[in-house]
Every structure is written in structure tokens, then in C-alpha cells.
Motif scaffolding. Structure first.
Motif, mmCIF file in Angstrom:
data_model
loop_
_atom_site.group_PDB
_atom_site.id
_atom_site.type_symbol
_atom_site.label_atom_id
_atom_site.label_comp_id
_atom_site.label_asym_id
_atom_site.label_seq_id
_atom_site.Cartn_x
_atom_site.Cartn_y
_atom_site.Cartn_z
ATOM 1 N N ARG A 127 0.873 -1.389 -0.228
ATOM 2 C CA ARG A 127 0.129 0.095 -0.160
ATOM 3 C C ARG A 127 0.733 1.486 -0.079
ATOM 4 O O ARG A 127 0.335 2.762 -0.596
ATOM 5 C CB ARG A 127 -0.923 0.075 1.150
ATOM 6 C CG ARG A 127 -1.752 1.167 1.194
ATOM 7 C CD ARG A 127 -2.494 1.982 -0.143
ATOM 8 N NE ARG A 127 -3.571 0.584 0.513
ATOM 9 C CZ ARG A 127 -4.397 0.625 -0.776
ATOM 10 N NH1 ARG A 127 -3.836 1.717 -1.687
ATOM 11 N NH2 ARG A 127 -5.072 -0.274 -0.668
ATOM 12 N N ASN A 167 0.681 3.743 -3.006
ATOM 13 C CA ASN A 167 0.307 5.213 -2.650
ATOM 14 C C ASN A 167 1.458 6.310 -2.901
ATOM 15 O O ASN A 167 1.763 7.200 -3.338
ATOM 16 C CB ASN A 167 0.191 5.913 -0.917
ATOM 17 C CG ASN A 167 -0.903 4.615 -0.779
ATOM 18 O OD1 ASN A 167 -2.192 4.888 -1.889
ATOM 19 N ND2 ASN A 167 -0.945 5.107 0.760
ATOM 20 N N ASP A 186 -5.452 7.418 -1.487
ATOM 21 C CA ASP A 186 -3.686 7.824 -0.369
ATOM 22 C C ASP A 186 -4.784 7.000 0.404
ATOM 23 O O ASP A 186 -5.148 7.957 1.393
ATOM 24 C CB ASP A 186 -3.484 9.005 -0.596
ATOM 25 C CG ASP A 186 -2.130 9.033 0.413
ATOM 26 O OD1 ASP A 186 -1.910 8.047 0.591
ATOM 27 O OD2 ASP A 186 -1.901 10.422 1.414
#
Length: 162
Positions: free
Chosen positions: A44, A48, A57
Motif C-alpha cells: 500500500r 500510494n 492515498d
């Protein structure tokens, strides 16, 4: 368990191995779950960093949940190990040294995991920093001199000149 000949000694060792096997299963499952959580957090975070869209985000909540679940598994395994040894103390013929071994086997995985997680989030314990600084000549190239000097300056207050 204390040594012994015959069925009583054999039964004590059998019970001890069963107790240890259960503890190792909890540790294995806890570390696997936490590792998956860390992988999800890294994925993640990398995703992002690549995306410029602010709506994407999102915090890595799923990874954090898995990391916490892994720690709870380690805690459950430690409690089960100590409680099981207490319940089987007569059969195991535990001595004070045996009791210390039970506590060490229960607490060591949690202490190691907690220390590792503290380092992952940047809260390096001073004893880890001192150990790394003391062994700096033997550390692998991944821990470059620049990184180690930064760690020594920030956490230990050592001016390295580099």
C-alpha cells in the motif's frame, strides 16, 4: 521436565514435547500473519507513492490489523504455554529451572517480535543501537556506513564524522 527412567520419565517428555509443539504452532501462525500484514503495508505504501491521485492515498489498515492479529496469536500462544505447563506441572515434574524454561519459551518470541516491530516503526531500542554500533565491522553491506552513522548520531548521540 526432569530426567527419569521408565514410563514416568517418558510421559513427562511426551507432555513437554506436546506443549512445545503447541507453542511453536502459535508462534509460526503469529509470525506468518504479521509477515503478511507487513507485506500489505509495504504494498500500500509503494502504491500510494506511485499514485498522484489523493483519493487513492488510503492508510494500510488491513496490514495493521494483520500485524495486530499476529501479535495476539503470539500472546495467546504464550498464555497457553504457561497455563498448560502450570496445569501439567506434576506430570512434567517441573523444577525451578524447568519453570524458567517455560517462561523463557513463552516470552522470548513476544520480546523478539516487539523489538523488531519497534525497529520497523523507527523506535529503535538503545540496546539494539549499541549492539549494532559495537558490531559495525561485521555487519553486512546492506547496513551501509552512512545508515549506521545516522543511527549512531540520532539514537546514541555519537558523532561519527561521516
Amino acid at each position: 521436565p526432569t530426567g527419569g527412567c521408565g514410563r514416568a520419565g517418558e510421559g513427562a517428555w511426551r507432555a513437554w514435547h506436546s506443549l512445545e509443539n503447541a507453542q511453536l504452532n502459535w508462534v509460526r501462525n503469529g509470525l506468518s500473519t504479521s509477515g503478511l500484514g507487513i507485506a500489505m503495508i509495504q504494498f500500500r505504501t509503494a502504491q500510494n507513492n506511485e499514485d498522484d491521485v489523493t483519493q487513492n492515498d488510503l492508510p494500510p489498515v488491513g496490514g495493521f490489523v494483520l500485524m495486530c492479529a499476529g501479535q495476539l496469536m503470539l500472546l495467546s500462544g504464550a498464555v497457553q504455554h504457561v497455563a498448560g505447563a502450570y496445569a501439567l506441572r506434576q506430570r512434567l515434574r517441573l523444577t525451578p529451572v524447568g519453570c524458567a524454561a517455560v517462561l523463557a519459551h513463552a516470552l522470548l518470541p513476544m520480546a523478539a517480535f516487539g523489538t523488531a516491530m519497534a525497529c520497523v516503526v523507527g523506535c529503535h531500542p538503545r540496546w539494539v543501537c549499541h549492539a549494532m554500533w559495537g558490531a559495525r565491522e561485521a555487519l553486512p553491506p546492506l547496513l551501509s556506513e552512512k545508515r549506521l552513522n545516522n543511527l549512531a548520531r540520532m539514537k546514541l548521540g555519537i558523532e561519527t564524522g561521516g
